[in-house]
Design an enzyme around this catalytic site. Structure first.
Site, PDB file in Angstrom:
ATOM      1  N   ASP A 263      74.087  84.291  55.795  1.00  0.00           N
ATOM      2  CA  ASP A 263      74.014  85.647  56.346  1.00  0.00           C
ATOM      3  C   ASP A 263      75.391  86.244  56.644  1.00  0.00           C
ATOM      4  O   ASP A 263      75.538  87.474  56.681  1.00  0.00           O
ATOM      5  CB  ASP A 263      73.228  85.613  57.662  1.00  0.00           C
ATOM      6  CG  ASP A 263      73.917  84.722  58.701  1.00  0.00           C
ATOM      7  OD1 ASP A 263      74.306  83.597  58.337  1.00  0.00           O
ATOM      8  OD2 ASP A 263      74.090  85.158  59.851  1.00  0.00           O
TER       9      ASP A 263
ATOM     10  N   GLY B 126      74.284  80.685  62.962  1.00  0.00           N
ATOM     11  CA  GLY B 126      73.147  79.775  62.830  1.00  0.00           C
ATOM     12  C   GLY B 126      72.637  79.768  61.403  1.00  0.00           C
ATOM     13  O   GLY B 126      73.371  80.124  60.468  1.00  0.00           O
TER      14      GLY B 126
ATOM     15  N   ARG C 244      75.980  78.547  47.414  1.00  0.00           N
ATOM     16  CA  ARG C 244      75.136  79.045  48.503  1.00  0.00           C
ATOM     17  C   ARG C 244      75.937  80.005  49.407  1.00  0.00           C
ATOM     18  O   ARG C 244      77.064  79.739  49.779  1.00  0.00           O
ATOM     19  CB  ARG C 244      74.615  77.865  49.321  1.00  0.00           C
ATOM     20  CG  ARG C 244      73.735  78.250  50.513  1.00  0.00           C
ATOM     21  CD  ARG C 244      74.507  78.345  51.803  1.00  0.00           C
ATOM     22  NE  ARG C 244      73.653  78.668  52.936  1.00  0.00           N
ATOM     23  CZ  ARG C 244      74.113  79.022  54.130  1.00  0.00           C
ATOM     24  NH1 ARG C 244      75.403  79.101  54.343  1.00  0.00           N
ATOM     25  NH2 ARG C 244      73.278  79.304  55.095  1.00  0.00           N
ATOM     26  N   VAL C 245      75.309  81.113  49.728  1.00  0.00           N
ATOM     27  CA  VAL C 245      75.898  82.064  50.671  1.00  0.00           C
ATOM     28  C   VAL C 245      74.854  82.350  51.744  1.00  0.00           C
ATOM     29  O   VAL C 245      73.676  82.543  51.435  1.00  0.00           O
ATOM     30  CB  VAL C 245      76.302  83.378  49.957  1.00  0.00           C
ATOM     31  CG1 VAL C 245      76.766  84.428  50.955  1.00  0.00           C
ATOM     32  CG2 VAL C 245      77.405  83.107  48.932  1.00  0.00           C
TER      33      VAL C 245
ATOM     34  N   THR D 183      81.091  78.992  61.968  1.00  0.00           N
ATOM     35  CA  THR D 183      81.232  80.449  61.910  1.00  0.00           C
ATOM     36  C   THR D 183      81.871  80.983  63.173  1.00  0.00           C
ATOM     37  O   THR D 183      81.629  80.459  64.252  1.00  0.00           O
ATOM     38  CB  THR D 183      79.817  81.079  61.793  1.00  0.00           C
ATOM     39  OG1 THR D 183      79.217  80.629  60.590  1.00  0.00           O
ATOM     40  CG2 THR D 183      79.873  82.600  61.766  1.00  0.00           C
TER      41      THR D 183
END
Ligand code: ASP
Length: 335
Positions: A226, A247, A223-224, A195
């Protein structure tokens, strides 16, 4: 580095001990400023700085900044990233400006710059969030090109290695060397992270933020985390500040990470203390399991003060306040 040096001096005088912003109500605002997660942030900040130093808008800076990382084919953001467990790279991104306008995309495939699509969602639709094939369809309608299917060299090797065991242990930053929280190096010398989050204040004092990711390597399909979720991965309030997280997405969502940091800063708490309090909240929820994950948040406030806090040692972030002032800072950690 005015803000940081003075913050450290003031800290030693005890002001930070009570967690209150040393600059609250004062005029010594550090701007423009851009900060971003992990070491890839150094390269991304450079692009963002070109916008900021020419009196550009923070929104343009955070978009152009993270596009650098999305372009780094060997990095773990953008189409060069590790795939999900079925072998497909799926991307998530969001962006937010000084007017609380925001746009997000998630589970987006074969589009090179998800952050640009997120901005188009914000500007060209009445909505905030588009996902999957709908997000892709929207991107194509906006002139984006469908990239070829397939994995980058690094991602291919990693996926083949992963397939041998097909273990489903979604642990952040330890996909490669299985050594907790020591980021692994890729063949180009950069580190393996999933990220980039970037927040900036421009010369006019306006704030914006962006976040873009491939999510966890070898994640469950669909899956997603934050990162594309406004309030979890990113939040901007132009009266208060901006915060962005990285994270273990599931746990950052559980504490509404970025929004929680903004609400603490609204009460006058420094960016670092605000991030610390939210990481402590996350730690309390996770208990003993906290040692298996990483979570980090970075923040800036309206005075240009910045700070960060993370769960485990090993997180760093890049701070840029000038052409020759772009440096990597180790995040303070809890465990
Ligand atoms: N937060 C991202 C996610 O959970 C991963 C990361 O920050 O590396 O998808």
């Amino acid at each position: 580095m005015l803000a940081r040096r003075q913050f450290l001096q003031l800290s030693s005088m005890g002001l930070s001990a009570i967690g209150l912003s040393a600059y609250k109500g004062k005029s010594a605002v550090q701007k423009p400023i851009v900060i971003s997660t992990w070491d890839a942030g150094i390269r991304a900040n450079k692009a963002a700085w070109q916008v900021l130093k020419n009196n550009g808008r923070a929104l343009d800076a955070v978009e152009q900044g993270v596009m650098v990382t999305e372009n780094e084919r060997n990095c773990c953001v953008g189409l060069g990233a590790n795939p999900d467990r079925d072998g497909y790279v799926t991307l998530d991104a969001c962006i937010m400006d000084e007017y609380a306008n925001c746009g997000s995309v998630a589970f987006l495939e074969r589009i090179k710059h998800p952050i640009q699509v997120a901005r188009k969602v914000m500007e060209n639709t009445p909505h905030v969030f588009l996902v999957g094939s709908g997000a892709q369809q929207f991107a194509l309608s906006q002139g984006f090109v469908l990239e070829k299917e397939g994995l980058s060299e690094d991602a291919k090797k990693e996926y083949e290695k992963w397939l041998k065991k097909s273990e489903y242990k979604p642990q952040i930053n330890i996909e490669k060397n299985q050594q907790a929280f020591v980021p692994s190096r890729l063949s180009d010398g950069s580190f393996n992270h999933d990220t980039i989050g970037m927040i900036a204040m421009d010369a006019a004092g306006n704030l914006s933020g962006s976040c873009t990711t491939s999510g966890m390597g070898f994640k469950m399909r669909g899956r997603v985390g934050d990162s594309p979720i406004i309030g979890a991965g990113l939040f901007v309030d132009n009266e208060v500040g901006a915060a962005v997280a990285t994270g273990q997405g599931e746990d950052i969502i559980r504490v509404g990470g970025s929004h929680a940091v903004i609400e603490l800063m609204r009460q006058g708490v420094t960016p670092e203390i605000a991030c610390k309090k939210v990481i402590e909240r996350l730690y309390k929820i996770k208990g003993a399991k906290a040692k298996d994950i990483q979570a980090a948040i970075i923040a800036i406030n309206k005075n240009g003060e910045y700070g960060s806090f993370c769960l485990q040692k090993g997180f760093n972030y890049a701070v840029c306040t000038g052409d020759n002032n772009n440096q990597l800072i180790d995040g303070k950690f809890l465990i």
